[in-house]
Design an enzyme around this catalytic site. Sequence first.
Site, PDB file in Angstrom:
ATOM      1  N   GLY A   8       0.843  -1.180   0.000  1.00 27.27           N
ATOM      2  CA  GLY A   8       0.000   0.000   0.000  1.00 27.27           C
ATOM      3  C   GLY A   8       0.884   1.237   0.000  1.00 27.27           C
ATOM      4  O   GLY A   8       2.112   1.129   0.065  1.00 27.27           O
ATOM      5  N   ASN A   9       0.262   2.394  -0.037  1.00 26.03           N
ATOM      6  CA  ASN A   9       1.069   3.620  -0.010  1.00 26.03           C
ATOM      7  C   ASN A   9       1.743   3.824   1.346  1.00 26.03           C
ATOM      8  O   ASN A   9       2.783   4.481   1.422  1.00 26.03           O
ATOM      9  CB  ASN A   9       0.203   4.833  -0.348  1.00 26.03           C
ATOM     10  CG  ASN A   9      -0.020   4.937  -1.845  1.00 26.03           C
ATOM     11  OD1 ASN A   9       0.863   5.342  -2.577  1.00 26.03           O
ATOM     12  ND2 ASN A   9      -1.182   4.509  -2.304  1.00 26.03           N
ATOM     13  N   THR A  12       3.564  -2.191   3.687  1.00 25.91           N
ATOM     14  CA  THR A  12       3.741  -3.364   2.836  1.00 25.91           C
ATOM     15  C   THR A  12       3.563  -4.590   3.721  1.00 25.91           C
ATOM     16  O   THR A  12       4.180  -4.678   4.781  1.00 25.91           O
ATOM     17  CB  THR A  12       5.147  -3.356   2.209  1.00 25.91           C
ATOM     18  OG1 THR A  12       5.209  -2.256   1.303  1.00 25.91           O
ATOM     19  CG2 THR A  12       5.448  -4.650   1.459  1.00 25.91           C
ATOM     20  N   VAL A  13       2.697  -5.514   3.283  1.00 20.30           N
ATOM     21  CA  VAL A  13       2.389  -6.684   4.097  1.00 20.30           C
ATOM     22  C   VAL A  13       2.735  -7.955   3.322  1.00 20.30           C
ATOM     23  O   VAL A  13       2.375  -8.090   2.151  1.00 20.30           O
ATOM     24  CB  VAL A  13       0.891  -6.684   4.497  1.00 20.30           C
ATOM     25  CG1 VAL A  13       0.583  -7.851   5.423  1.00 20.30           C
ATOM     26  CG2 VAL A  13       0.518  -5.370   5.181  1.00 20.30           C
ATOM     27  N   ASP A 109      -5.062  -2.990  -5.584  1.00 17.12           N
ATOM     28  CA  ASP A 109      -5.631  -3.423  -4.295  1.00 17.12           C
ATOM     29  C   ASP A 109      -7.152  -3.514  -4.369  1.00 17.12           C
ATOM     30  O   ASP A 109      -7.768  -4.383  -3.743  1.00 17.12           O
ATOM     31  CB  ASP A 109      -5.184  -2.495  -3.145  1.00 17.12           C
ATOM     32  CG  ASP A 109      -5.451  -1.011  -3.403  1.00 17.12           C
ATOM     33  OD1 ASP A 109      -5.618  -0.606  -4.574  1.00 17.12           O
ATOM     34  OD2 ASP A 109      -5.496  -0.246  -2.418  1.00 17.12           O
ATOM     35  N   THR A 132      -4.552   3.906   3.361  1.00 10.97           N
ATOM     36  CA  THR A 132      -4.084   5.282   3.196  1.00 10.97           C
ATOM     37  C   THR A 132      -5.246   6.146   2.696  1.00 10.97           C
ATOM     38  O   THR A 132      -5.469   7.258   3.180  1.00 10.97           O
ATOM     39  CB  THR A 132      -2.929   5.321   2.176  1.00 10.97           C
ATOM     40  OG1 THR A 132      -1.948   4.377   2.600  1.00 10.97           O
ATOM     41  CG2 THR A 132      -2.331   6.701   2.079  1.00 10.97           C
TER      42      THR A 132
END
Length: 262
Positions: A8-9, A12-13, A109, A132
């Site tokens: 994501g902005n 990070t997963v 996403d 975000t």
Amino acid sequence: MLLCIDCGNTNTVFSIWDGREFLCTLRTSTHHARTADAYFTWYSTLIKHYGIDTDITDVIISSTVPRVVFNLRVFSDRFFGCRPMVVGRPECLLPIQARVDAGTAVGPDRLVNSAGAFDRHGGDLIVVDFGTATTFDVVAEDGAYVGGVIAPGVNLSLEALHMGAAALPHVDISRPDKVIGTNTVQCIQSGVFWGYVGLVTGITERIRKEYARPMRIIGTGGLAPLFAQGDMLFDTIEDDLTMHGLTVIHAYNKENGIAHEQ
Ligand SMILES: Nc1ncnc2c1ncn2[C@@H]1O[C@H](COP(=O)(O)OP(=O)(O)OP(=O)(O)O)[C@@H](O)[C@H]1O
Ligand SMILES: CC(C)(CO)[C@@H](O)C(=O)NCCC(=O)O
Ligand SMILES: [K+]
């Protein structure tokens, strides 16, 4: 085993899927300059810490930040000897359509959330993701992503108040008991919390009216449980929806695609 990566902005997963369940979930901040070696140092330290026995054979990436994909590709190639599937690239097939204006690049996403939600619940859904940005994805009867809404995220809104107004401190989100705040922090928390409850209620109501069919609302993202407290905003909350969507897209490509053979 499949390594699912959701950039994501903000965060990070990484999640490891063994075909039945997620063995672990690791989170780091998103930073485009992080190298493949730096990812591996972080990753291998945590894997060792948790004592997880891993044998990664496949990697799938969804990234809202295009610049991070290069180093994640190198990471995947160097340490697992595999070429990752990247959602949004033409060679990565999607089990659902995106029926939007020509030339629109839908956030990967949102496509992943739509695929994951459709797999679990069927169609006619609104997926609300508190990242975000706060996004609303409308999933049609056949699973297609047919559009939605992008609103500023909760933490962005809090940060914007702090940045733009000299006397307003940085405040963390929480659920105030009352609406009328009697100090600055309470006033900000009330504005953002109850403002978002109103935003989610108002937007989902309007979507339902416009869509004109019964719809279920799925909440996801770190802040979904906070907003669900006491208010009937969602039919269900699923914190692993994006990761589930990545496993669905990976499986679909294994069956139908060529991405993994390139
Ligand atoms: N009660 C809470 N108060 C403040 N922050 C919270 C709370 N619960 C969860 N969070 C935060 O929510 C975030 C998790 O949200 P999520 O991973 O869905 O989106 P993100 O990482 O903020 O955005 P993106 O996916 O766009 O990078 C984490 O950074 C976590 O610290
Ligand atoms: C809206 C965000 C930032 C949410 O993560 C992401 O999905 C994105 O960058 N989307 C691109 C524009 C769109 O989805 O229409
Ligand atoms: K997210």
